[in-house]
Design a protein around this motif. Structure first.
Motif, PDB file in Angstrom:
ATOM      1  N   TYR A 248       0.827  -1.208   0.000  1.00  0.00           N
ATOM      2  CA  TYR A 248       0.000   0.000   0.000  1.00  0.00           C
ATOM      3  C   TYR A 248       0.862   1.259   0.000  1.00  0.00           C
ATOM      4  O   TYR A 248       2.006   1.252   0.440  1.00  0.00           O
ATOM      5  CB  TYR A 248      -0.956   0.006   1.202  1.00  0.00           C
ATOM      6  CG  TYR A 248      -0.296  -0.113   2.551  1.00  0.00           C
ATOM      7  CD1 TYR A 248       0.124   1.013   3.253  1.00  0.00           C
ATOM      8  CD2 TYR A 248      -0.100  -1.361   3.138  1.00  0.00           C
ATOM      9  CE1 TYR A 248       0.730   0.894   4.492  1.00  0.00           C
ATOM     10  CE2 TYR A 248       0.498  -1.481   4.380  1.00  0.00           C
ATOM     11  CZ  TYR A 248       0.906  -0.341   5.051  1.00  0.00           C
ATOM     12  OH  TYR A 248       1.515  -0.469   6.281  1.00  0.00           O
ATOM     13  N   GLY A 249       0.255   2.344  -0.529  1.00  0.00           N
ATOM     14  CA  GLY A 249       0.907   3.638  -0.551  1.00  0.00           C
ATOM     15  C   GLY A 249       1.880   3.785  -1.716  1.00  0.00           C
ATOM     16  O   GLY A 249       2.007   2.902  -2.563  1.00  0.00           O
ATOM     17  N   PRO A 250       2.583   4.952  -1.724  1.00  0.00           N
ATOM     18  CA  PRO A 250       2.472   6.006  -0.716  1.00  0.00           C
ATOM     19  C   PRO A 250       1.131   6.736  -0.795  1.00  0.00           C
ATOM     20  O   PRO A 250       0.734   7.189  -1.867  1.00  0.00           O
ATOM     21  CB  PRO A 250       3.634   6.940  -1.046  1.00  0.00           C
ATOM     22  CG  PRO A 250       3.944   6.686  -2.489  1.00  0.00           C
ATOM     23  CD  PRO A 250       3.609   5.264  -2.745  1.00  0.00           C
ATOM     24  N   ASP A 251       0.436   6.818   0.355  1.00  0.00           N
ATOM     25  CA  ASP A 251      -0.867   7.446   0.446  1.00  0.00           C
ATOM     26  C   ASP A 251      -0.778   8.763   1.196  1.00  0.00           C
ATOM     27  O   ASP A 251      -0.142   8.847   2.255  1.00  0.00           O
ATOM     28  CB  ASP A 251      -1.860   6.533   1.194  1.00  0.00           C
ATOM     29  CG  ASP A 251      -2.314   5.347   0.371  1.00  0.00           C
ATOM     30  OD1 ASP A 251      -2.260   5.455  -0.865  1.00  0.00           O
ATOM     31  OD2 ASP A 251      -2.722   4.342   0.951  1.00  0.00           O
ATOM     32  N   ASP A 252      -1.445   9.786   0.644  1.00  0.00           N
ATOM     33  CA  ASP A 252      -1.588  11.054   1.330  1.00  0.00           C
ATOM     34  C   ASP A 252      -2.687  10.893   2.369  1.00  0.00           C
ATOM     35  O   ASP A 252      -3.852  10.667   2.025  1.00  0.00           O
ATOM     36  CB  ASP A 252      -1.947  12.142   0.315  1.00  0.00           C
ATOM     37  CG  ASP A 252      -2.118  13.512   0.949  1.00  0.00           C
ATOM     38  OD1 ASP A 252      -2.012  13.631   2.188  1.00  0.00           O
ATOM     39  OD2 ASP A 252      -2.370  14.479   0.196  1.00  0.00           O
ATOM     40  N   ILE A 253      -2.331  10.988   3.646  1.00  0.00           N
ATOM     41  CA  ILE A 253      -3.293  10.743   4.715  1.00  0.00           C
ATOM     42  C   ILE A 253      -4.469  11.707   4.639  1.00  0.00           C
ATOM     43  O   ILE A 253      -5.611  11.345   4.947  1.00  0.00           O
ATOM     44  CB  ILE A 253      -2.600  10.851   6.093  1.00  0.00           C
ATOM     45  CG1 ILE A 253      -1.568   9.740   6.244  1.00  0.00           C
ATOM     46  CG2 ILE A 253      -3.614  10.775   7.224  1.00  0.00           C
ATOM     47  CD1 ILE A 253      -2.111   8.356   6.138  1.00  0.00           C
ATOM     48  N   ALA A 254      -4.227  12.953   4.218  1.00  0.00           N
ATOM     49  CA  ALA A 254      -5.306  13.924   4.119  1.00  0.00           C
ATOM     50  C   ALA A 254      -6.375  13.476   3.131  1.00  0.00           C
ATOM     51  O   ALA A 254      -7.556  13.790   3.290  1.00  0.00           O
ATOM     52  CB  ALA A 254      -4.743  15.290   3.708  1.00  0.00           C
TER      53      ALA A 254
END
Length: 333
Positions: free
Chosen positions: A62-68
């Motif tokens: 998973y990711g890289p994911d922008d948490i926002a």
């Protein structure tokens, strides 16, 4: 991490057959974990034609994911049986709590290994300071002789080792030529490592010929060469390349940009497994009983000190189990 699929299938996993003297490249499938703002993962194990690599039986990337944008990771308390979870991050931070009383942070460069054994429950939540989340969640099937042991948790730092152009971090088991491995417990011959290459970098790694191996590309593409296979194989981002036992050398080569892979290996797992949701067992009836106990003891609060225990410190309710399949599955011969 939990398997948060709303309708998980029950998988009968017979021992895999060797693929022959080729490199088998497996493509991932996208799996949303949860609701409308679900965190998405790319799953390469298990799948049709390849259910295990050694005892490795589950691989989510998973990711890289922008948490926002994604909302991050919020996984309420949920159960596991018959397996070990291996949490490995490239970016971000995750707070782990479990019913064995463990409370630990998962950070890049350190491995969190949780042995479920006869049963455990745990939660995983990305921390408030995390802006990007990026990693892999892996499961290891426990052999029949040890799958009913008591649950426990281990956290260990890793030490980077330079081999050729590569930086290698061995986070589980053993890898020929690398002495600085993480001090965690495994119950079958196993190996897990992160390998980073600079742009145009190249490394030759020694392999244990008793192991089968998988190369999961986190940053790529990567070109791999191995003894017995005449043509180099290009493996794209998020793909998993499978190598059958007998290989003694593996060469990884990056292109114009840096590359990173997760190298997995182990002696072929010769036992038949039944996998459903977050449980691994040996029969349909066993899975049904695990679900019944989770729903009664934890969700129904009938016996919070039962098989799966209680996760202290998590602010919220545990995760109910999905409905079971309506068809009873039988092992495939």
């Amino acid at each position: 991490m939990s398997n948060l699929e709303r309708d998980p299938i029950e998988l009968m996993c017979p021992p895999d057959e060797p693929s022959g003297p080729v490199v088998q490249v497996l493509s991932p499938r996208d799996v949303p974990l949860g609701g409308p703002r679900a965190m998405n993962v790319r799953r390469t194990l298990p799948q049709r034609g390849r259910t295990t690599i050694g005892a490795w039986c589950f691989a989510d990337h998973y990711g890289p994911d922008d948490i926002a944008a994604s909302g991050g990771m919020v996984v309420p308390p949920h159960p596991h049986t018959g397996l070990q979870t291996v949490s490995w991050l490239f970016e971000g931070e995750i707070e782990h709590r479990d019913s064995a009383g463990s409370h630990e942070l998962v950070r890049p460069g350190a491995v969190n290994l949780m042995t479920a054994g006869r049963g455990i429950s745990h939660s995983e939540v990305s921390t408030p300071g995390t802006t990007r989340l990026h990693g892999v969640q892996l499961w290891v099937a426990l052999p029949d002789a040890t799958r009913h042991i008591g649950p426990f948790f281990e956290h260990a730092e890793t030490v980077p080792v330079t081999i050729g152009d590569a930086t290698v971090r061995l986070f589980v088991g053993t890898l020929p030529g690398v002495d600085a491995g993480a001090d965690v417990t495994v119950f079958s011959p196993l190996m897990g490592a992160q390998v980073d290459l600079p742009a145009a970098g190249r490394v030759e790694l020694e392999l244990d010929p008793a192991f089968e191996h998988g190369v999961l590309v986190d940053v790529g593409p990567v070109v791999i060469e191995t003894d017995g296979v005449a043509t180099p194989t290009a493996v794209a981002w998020s793909e998993l390349a499978y190598l059958e036992p007998g290989r003694r050398r593996l060469t990884l080569a990056a292109g114009d940009a840096p590359a990173r892979v997760v190298l997995l290996g182990g002696v072929p797992f010769g036992e038949e497994l039944v996998m459903w949701w977050n449980f691994i067992g040996r029969s349909h009836d066993e899975i049904v009983d695990f679900r019944r106990q989770w729903q009664a003891d934890v969700i129904g609060r009938d016996n919070p000190d039962g098989r799966f225990g209680t996760v202290e410190g998590y602010d919220g309710d545990p995760l109910p189990a999905p409905d079971l399949p309506t068809v009873r599955l039988k092992p495939r011969k």
